[in-house]
Scaffold this active site. Structure first.
Site: not given
Ligand code: GLU
Length: 290
Positions: A17, A251-253, A255
């Site tokens: 994802t 975390a990816k979110r 950034g």
């Protein structure tokens, strides 16, 4: 780490994802090294059951990133989207045992009546559809979108006392009821993370599950599903999550930089892996603000 006489099999099981970031690389490295140090096998499983969020470019990206790092997997990657009949068979088995029920609630309804949020599992389901009269259930099954939930109380009662071995936590008593009636087949997908991961870890002969401590709570459910489906229980190695120099979670979110950014910036993958193995924080790739 727990020692074992079985031929060791570990896996890295990312969801395609987004691009992999340092936290993924850390987890993949630990699973890879655990297998290699024991002469075992390291597998790659693509957890692409989420039709809305899966992207083919991310599947390719995962393989590219692992390849760049030199973390080689031993068999062709398994894709969960190709294994839906297996998950369906497991769900049918649980249906036959009377341990699952269809749930017609919307997210908004659940959020409005939910008991309390539980870790990263989301709000606890209040059990509304568990008590639907059989005729209403049958009518709505034919007409309305639904997911399938585990009747946690009945399932736990059937399985009895359960435990698992965790490298950091020792012997853990399974307490799946704290997660409530979890979803085993989603409205938009014929399975769920919990069901697919349990079925696949057994099917792939995974002996040691090396993954982040953020999935510790989920293991309570996986242990229960193993018992209900007659599957073996691997040993678990929940590792701490890699954090940024300021202590925040990578975390990816949030950034955090993708591995691809390090690659593009000309970082040597051996140096990056060595830093992860030592636990030394990595600066962001050149050109990124700190
Ligand atoms: N697919 C899950 C994720 O990307 C991990 C599954 C697991 O390691 O059990 O978060």
């Amino acid at each position: 780490m727990i020692s074992s006489s079985r031929a060791t099999v570990t896996r890295f099981a990312p969801s395609p994802t987004g691009r992999l970031h340092l936290g993924h690389a850390y987890s993949a490295m630990l699973a890879h090294d655990f297998a290699r140090e024991r002469g075992g096998r390291f597998l790659l499983r693509i957890e692409d059951i989420d039709p809305g969020r899966t992207r083919e470019e991310h599947v390719r990206g995962i393989e590219e990133d692992l390849d760049w790092l030199g973390l080689r997997w031993d068999e062709p990657p398994v894709r969960q989207s190709a294994r839906l009949p297996r998950y369906d068979a497991a769900l049918e088995r649980l249906k036959a045992l009377g341990l699952v029920y269809p749930c017609f609630c919307t997210r908004a309804e659940i959020a409005a009546s939910a008991v309390a949020p539980h870790g990263n599992e989301g709000p606890l389901y209040p059990g509304t559809c568990r008590a639907l009269p059989p005729t209403e259930r049958a009518q709505r099954l034919a007409a309305d979108a639904h997911c399938w939930r585990l009747d946690m109380h009945a399932a736990s009662a059937r399985a009895g006392a359960l435990q698992w071995r965790d490298a950091a936590a020792g012997t853990v008593i399974a307490e799946p009821e704290t997660l409530g009636d979890v979803v085993l087949a989603r409205k938009d997908a014929p399975t769920s993370y919990h069901l697919a991961v349990t079925v696949d870890d057994a099917a792939q002969g995974v002996t040691d599950i090396v993954r982040g401590v953020d999935l510790f709570a989920a293991t309570h459910v996986h242990r229960l599903l193993q018992a209900l489906l007659g599957l073996p229980t691997p040993d678990y190695h929940h590792h701490p999550l890699l954090t940024a120099p300021d202590g925040s979670r990578l975390a990816k979110r949030a950034g955090s930089p993708a591995l691809a950014e390090y690659r593009k910036a000309g970082m040597d993958p051996g140096t990056l892996l060595a830093a992860l193995r030592r636990g030394t924080p990595l600066p962001p790739p050149p050109g990124r603000p700190t």
